[in-house]
Enzyme design. Structure first.
Site, PDB file in Angstrom:
ATOM      1  N   HIS A 234      -2.959   0.670   8.365  1.00 59.19           N
ATOM      2  CA  HIS A 234      -3.694  -0.271   7.509  1.00 59.19           C
ATOM      3  C   HIS A 234      -2.655  -0.778   6.502  1.00 59.19           C
ATOM      4  CE1 HIS A 234      -6.464  -2.230   4.893  1.00 59.19           C
ATOM      5  NE2 HIS A 234      -6.238  -1.392   3.898  1.00 59.19           N
TER       6      HIS A 234
ATOM      7  N   ARG B 267     -11.661  -8.593   9.254  1.00 57.41           N
ATOM      8  CA  ARG B 267     -11.012  -9.851   8.834  1.00 57.41           C
ATOM      9  C   ARG B 267     -10.605 -10.680  10.054  1.00 57.41           C
ATOM     10  NH1 ARG B 267      -7.557  -6.602   4.228  1.00 57.41           N
ATOM     11  NH2 ARG B 267      -8.999  -7.039   2.502  1.00 57.41           N
TER      12      ARG B 267
ATOM     13  N   ARG C   2       0.843  -1.198   0.000  1.00 53.70           N
ATOM     14  CA  ARG C   2       0.000   0.000   0.000  1.00 53.70           C
ATOM     15  C   ARG C   2       0.880   1.252   0.000  1.00 53.70           C
ATOM     16  NH1 ARG C   2      -1.956  -3.905   3.235  1.00 53.70           N
ATOM     17  NH2 ARG C   2      -4.148  -4.523   3.118  1.00 53.70           N
TER      18      ARG C   2
END
Ligand SMILES: NC(=O)C1=CN([C@@H]2O[C@H](COP(=O)(O)OP(=O)(O)OC[C@H]3O[C@@H](n4cnc5c(N)ncnc54)[C@H](O)[C@@H]3O)[C@@H](O)[C@H]2O)C=CC1
Ligand SMILES: CC(=O)C(=O)O
Length: 312
Positions: A179, A155, A92
């Site tokens: 994240h 999750r 990311r």
């Protein structure tokens, strides 16, 4: 006719994540008016038409249209899902250069309309871009929120629910931090019916590591399998939108600005946060073990190292 909620939401970025969010918002009847903005005008127009054909079966008569930045001036909530997504093998954090530029132009356009509502950011790296949106917009810190670890927490709770054969919403557990790859599980307070998850797992470190790694690396698996992740995050974004527009005072793991909490400041990061119509109302300092605090510190350092070159 059902009562309208009078809330206007603008989505900027109608790709896989944004369009899934739009569908989820319609299904759950979260707002009154929903506007879609994207560089790909034809797809946004097509999606608005397609979604409108589901309104008759939705819980609320939501008004959906393709729009322009002019629609942002009186929006209550603007959700940004625009920008580049990870390709297989990318992290990311690798997206920061591309998406920072895109965000500067989007936020400038929005703020030029006089927008004075709440921003919710999903684009990655979400913590760094949430920090950037607050800087670019100048809005109060509490009115800029990132999706943070809402998806990672979902999750984690799902995987634990499978392990214990209880519903995921009966598993009380958080993923906090970036994240991304430096996130951590708060095992020390994770519980089912007040029983510690670590006890239920008989302190089996291998099992705990397996559950955590499957949580942390889920996006890589999904991206390898189908190119992108979108349904899970869309549900998470809808959950946050409901908490904001419904003035819920719900505690969700979003990316919030730290001002001394957990011993840090000048960073947006995933932590349990009180969400209501004002946006972020309070950051909770959930108790951490020494090991968890150390991991959290490293996660903060990771994010600061990425954001600092842009905001020296
Ligand atoms: N926060 C989270 O938990 C998650 C975040 N993401 C992130 O969400 C972002 C979007 O992912 P996808 O929807 O899969 O990507 P996508 O490529 O399907 O969609 C991106 C959309 O942004 C639009 N766009 C690009 N520049 C724009 C601009 N200047 N103005 C308006 N629209 C613009 C594109 O036309 C496209 O429709 C990525 O950064 C991805 O990493 C994805 C999943 C989970
Ligand atoms: C892509 C991403 O950020 C996720 O699914 O967690």
């Amino acid at each position: 006719m059902q009562k309208l909620k009078g809330n206007k939401v603008v989505l900027v970025g109608n790709g896989a994540v944004g369009s899934s969010y739009a569908f989820s918002m319609l299904n759950q009847g979260v707002c009154d008016e929903f506007v879609i903005i994207d560089l790909n005008e034809a797809k946004a127009i097509g999606d608005a038409m397609d979604l409108n054909h589901g309104v008759v079966y939705a819980p609320n008569p939501m008004r959906i249209k393709y729009g322009t930045y002019a629609d942002c001036s009186d929006a209550d909530l603007i959700v940004i899902c625009a920008g580049a997504a990870q390709k297989p093998g990318e992290t990311r954090l690798d997206l920061v250069g591309k998406n920072m530029k895109i965000f500067k132009s989007i936020v400038d356009e929005i703020m030029a309309t006089g927008f004075d509502g709440i921003f919710l950011i999903a684009t990655n790296p979400v913590d760094v871009l949430t920090y950037a949106v607050q800087k670019f917009s100048g809005l109060p810190e509490g009115r800029v929120i990132g999706s943070g670890t809402i998806l990672d927490t979902a999750r984690f709770r799902f995987l634990l629910s499978q392990e214990f054969e209880v519903a995921a919403d009966s598993v009380h557990a958080y993923i906090i931090g970036e994240h991304g790859d430096s996130e951590l599980a708060v095992w020390s307070s994770a519980n089912v019916a007040g029983m510690k998850v670590t006890d239920l797992l008989k302190d089996n470190k291998e099992k705990m590591e397996e559950i955590f790694v499957n949580t942390r690396d889920a996006a890589y698996e999904i991206i390898k399998a189908k190119g992108a992740t979108y349904y899970g995050v869309a549900m998470g974004l809808t959950r946050i939108s409901k908490a904001i527009l419904g003035n819920e005072n719900s505690v969700l793991t979003v990316s919030a600005k730290l001002n001394g909490e957990y011993g840090h400041d000048d960073v947006y990061i995933g932590v349990p946060t009180l969400i209501n119509r004002n946006g972020i109302s309070k950051v909770f300092e959930t108790p951490l073990s020494a090991e968890e605090q150390e991991k959290f510190d490293k996660s903060v350092a990771t994010l600061k190292a990425i954001q600092e070159p842009f905001f020296k």
